[in-house]
Design an enzyme around this catalytic site. Structure first.
Site, PDB file in Angstrom:
ATOM      1  N   ASP A  67      10.669  -7.597  30.222  1.00 21.95           N
ATOM      2  CA  ASP A  67       9.661  -7.805  30.607  1.00 21.95           C
ATOM      3  C   ASP A  67      10.768  -9.271  31.184  1.00 21.95           C
ATOM      4  O   ASP A  67       9.898  -9.679  32.733  1.00 21.95           O
ATOM      5  CB  ASP A  67       8.595  -8.636  30.211  1.00 21.95           C
ATOM      6  CG  ASP A  67       7.192  -7.434  29.661  1.00 21.95           C
ATOM      7  OD1 ASP A  67       8.126  -6.745  30.004  1.00 21.95           O
ATOM      8  OD2 ASP A  67       6.560  -8.204  29.671  1.00 21.95           O
ATOM      9  N   TYR A  81       9.212  -1.227  15.614  1.00 24.27           N
ATOM     10  CA  TYR A  81       8.178  -0.782  15.929  1.00 24.27           C
ATOM     11  C   TYR A  81       7.813   0.757  15.263  1.00 24.27           C
ATOM     12  O   TYR A  81       6.087   0.529  15.341  1.00 24.27           O
ATOM     13  CB  TYR A  81       7.891  -0.171  17.765  1.00 24.27           C
ATOM     14  CG  TYR A  81       7.568  -1.835  18.524  1.00 24.27           C
ATOM     15  CD1 TYR A  81       8.257  -2.887  17.862  1.00 24.27           C
ATOM     16  CD2 TYR A  81       7.566  -1.425  19.900  1.00 24.27           C
ATOM     17  CE1 TYR A  81       8.529  -3.938  18.636  1.00 24.27           C
ATOM     18  CE2 TYR A  81       8.284  -2.864  20.414  1.00 24.27           C
ATOM     19  CZ  TYR A  81       8.279  -3.825  19.589  1.00 24.27           C
ATOM     20  OH  TYR A  81       8.495  -5.268  21.110  1.00 24.27           O
ATOM     21  N   LYS A  94      22.925  -6.521  18.299  1.00 26.70           N
ATOM     22  CA  LYS A  94      22.730  -7.795  17.401  1.00 26.70           C
ATOM     23  C   LYS A  94      23.634  -7.454  16.477  1.00 26.70           C
ATOM     24  O   LYS A  94      23.343  -7.385  15.164  1.00 26.70           O
ATOM     25  CB  LYS A  94      21.223  -8.186  16.517  1.00 26.70           C
ATOM     26  CG  LYS A  94      21.701  -9.787  16.761  1.00 26.70           C
ATOM     27  CD  LYS A  94      21.434 -10.810  17.512  1.00 26.70           C
ATOM     28  CE  LYS A  94      21.318 -11.804  16.556  1.00 26.70           C
ATOM     29  NZ  LYS A  94      21.750 -13.000  17.355  1.00 26.70           N
ATOM     30  N   ASP A 102      12.103  -4.481  24.965  1.00 30.63           N
ATOM     31  CA  ASP A 102      10.270  -4.527  25.183  1.00 30.63           C
ATOM     32  C   ASP A 102      10.788  -5.660  26.500  1.00 30.63           C
ATOM     33  O   ASP A 102      10.003  -5.958  26.784  1.00 30.63           O
ATOM     34  CB  ASP A 102       9.373  -4.357  24.161  1.00 30.63           C
ATOM     35  CG  ASP A 102       8.567  -5.165  23.884  1.00 30.63           C
ATOM     36  OD1 ASP A 102       7.850  -4.664  25.413  1.00 30.63           O
ATOM     37  OD2 ASP A 102       7.667  -4.700  23.571  1.00 30.63           O
ATOM     38  N   ASP A 153      21.503 -12.344  22.441  1.00 25.19           N
ATOM     39  CA  ASP A 153      20.567 -13.180  23.123  1.00 25.19           C
ATOM     40  C   ASP A 153      21.805 -14.155  24.144  1.00 25.19           C
ATOM     41  O   ASP A 153      20.754 -14.412  24.788  1.00 25.19           O
ATOM     42  CB  ASP A 153      20.924 -14.547  21.598  1.00 25.19           C
ATOM     43  CG  ASP A 153      22.375 -14.250  21.307  1.00 25.19           C
ATOM     44  OD1 ASP A 153      22.908 -13.021  21.652  1.00 25.19           O
ATOM     45  OD2 ASP A 153      22.619 -15.155  20.457  1.00 25.19           O
TER      46      ASP A 153
END
Ligand code: NAD
Length: 355
Positions: free
Chosen positions: A252, A141, A192, A248, A224
């Protein structure tokens, strides 16, 4: 103790839920003989309407000088034009930057009486009590270079860069370990590392920081797998620490476990300086002004404020226990299946606190 707390109610239901949280903090002050001094400033759409900008320098300075900041929510249909030069979220970004917060803490707890509100099977939710620590200031970001260009054949190309520095990783991982020390002694570092170089650095730094905390168990998990485990075995997590974008998405996903957006708090912390506390929900314009907003996410954010900024652990715990009692007794707003108004829920929580 004496503490200066800045309230930023914001837009929509923000003022309603922040007023509730303030009342619970006043009850805590009364009960434990503390002196909390509150001051209030505009942020978001209401600040744009009054001052033409989403956060004034005066408001930011007051936040910086405070012991802690409690925020409601910003935004709403009135300011929704994505092309507008001034937007409510700019207030949030300026605030996070101005306070130097780099860690976003989002706990997920499943209350027994709310299990039926969750989309997961009840047996999967037994004992869920986790916290996600998301890095807030680095990664995709904020990476440079970024932007659009055209390739030689005239097609468009877009670039985002995922960059992390050792010290950025170190401070957030250390915060996760410190949290785990006062919880269940386990950190899951999500990355990752099979594909990304930044994740391999993340893992290396996490392993090094782990040596400072021999009593805390560290496990590494690919993002994952973590996404899958959050729904297949969420009770297996204690503290999850991860970079900005993975955090992020995972926060959620994790929020869904609790069954309602209205009950989840968050904290954004830096190394020093005031912490920023806010519910995870938005300004809920569809129910604003009706007196039916669930204040619990903001009240639990106030409990976080007591714990992390004011170091008042017992006060935080008692506020959390009072909230739990209200939920267990069905003293809830409509989103949780109850019939109480915002202020009735607040009254009930204060009653449990004082009796
Ligand atoms: P939202 O969280 O405001 O609302 C989603 C749904 O959940 C709505 O039906 C709402 O009524 C309900 N809800 C949310 N909080 C509730 C509560 N405390 N009690 C009862 N019900 C509640 O998300 P949205 O509708 O996507 O966004 C509305 C506005 O809020 C937008 O302008 C958005 O930009 C803004 N927003 C702000 C923040 C923030 O300030 N941090 C975060 C998310 C969205």
């Amino acid at each position: 103790m004496k503490a200066n707390i800045v309230l930023l109610p914001g837009d929509g239901i923000g003022p309603e839920v922040v007023a509730s949280a303030r009342r619970t903090l006043e009850a805590i002050a009364q009960l434990f003989h503390h002196q909390f001094v509150f001051s209030e400033y505009l942020i978001g759409g209401c600040s744009i309407d009054t001052y033409g900008i989403a956060l004034t320098d005066e408001a930011l300075e007051a936040c910086r000088a405070a012991d802690a900041v409690l925020l409601g929510a910003v935004g709403g249909p009135k300011w929704d034009d994505p092309t507008a030069p001034v937007r409510p979220e700019q207030g949030l970004l300026a605030l996070r930057k101005g306070l130097g917060v780099f860690a976003n803490l989002r706990p997920v707890k499943v209350y027994p009486s709310l299990i039926s509100a969750s989309p997961l099977k009840p047996e999967k939710l037994q004992g869920v009590d986790l916290i996600v620590v998301r890095e807030l200031t680095g990664g995709l970001y904020f990476g440079q270079p970024k932007g659009r260009s055209r390739t030689t054949d005239g097609r468009e190309r877009a670039v985002d860069t995922l960059e992390y520095h050792e010290d950025e990783i170190e401070r957030i991982v250390r915060m996760a370990f410190q949290l785990a020390q006062s919880r269940h002694q386990k950190v899951t570092s999500v990355d990752k590392a099979n594909v990304l170089e930044s994740s391999r650095l993340w893992r290396q730094v996490a392993n090094r920081v782990a040596q400072e905390f021999p009593q805390v168990r560290l496990e590494h998990m690919l993002v994952d797998t973590a996404a899958m485990r959050l729904v297949s075995n969420p009770a297996g997590f204690d503290v999850i620490v991860t970079e900005n974008m993975f955090g992020d998405i995972l926060t959620d996903e994790a929020a869904v476990l609790s069954g309602s957006m209205g009950v989840l708090p968050s904290a954004s912390l830096g190394t020093d300086g005031p912490g920023l506390y806010e519910p995870i929900h938005g300004s809920a314009p569809d129910i604003a002004g009706k007196g039916i907003a669930n204040p619990i996410g903001t009240i639990l954010s106030a409990a976080f404020l007591l714990r992390y900024s004011l170091k008042l652990e017992e006060e935080a715990r008692q506020l959390e226990v009072a909230v739990e009692k209200a939920i267990d007794m069905g003293q809830t707003t409509v989103d949780l299946g109850g019939t109480y108004t915002t202020s009735q829920v607040t009254d009930a929580i204060i009653h449990h606190l004082l009796h």
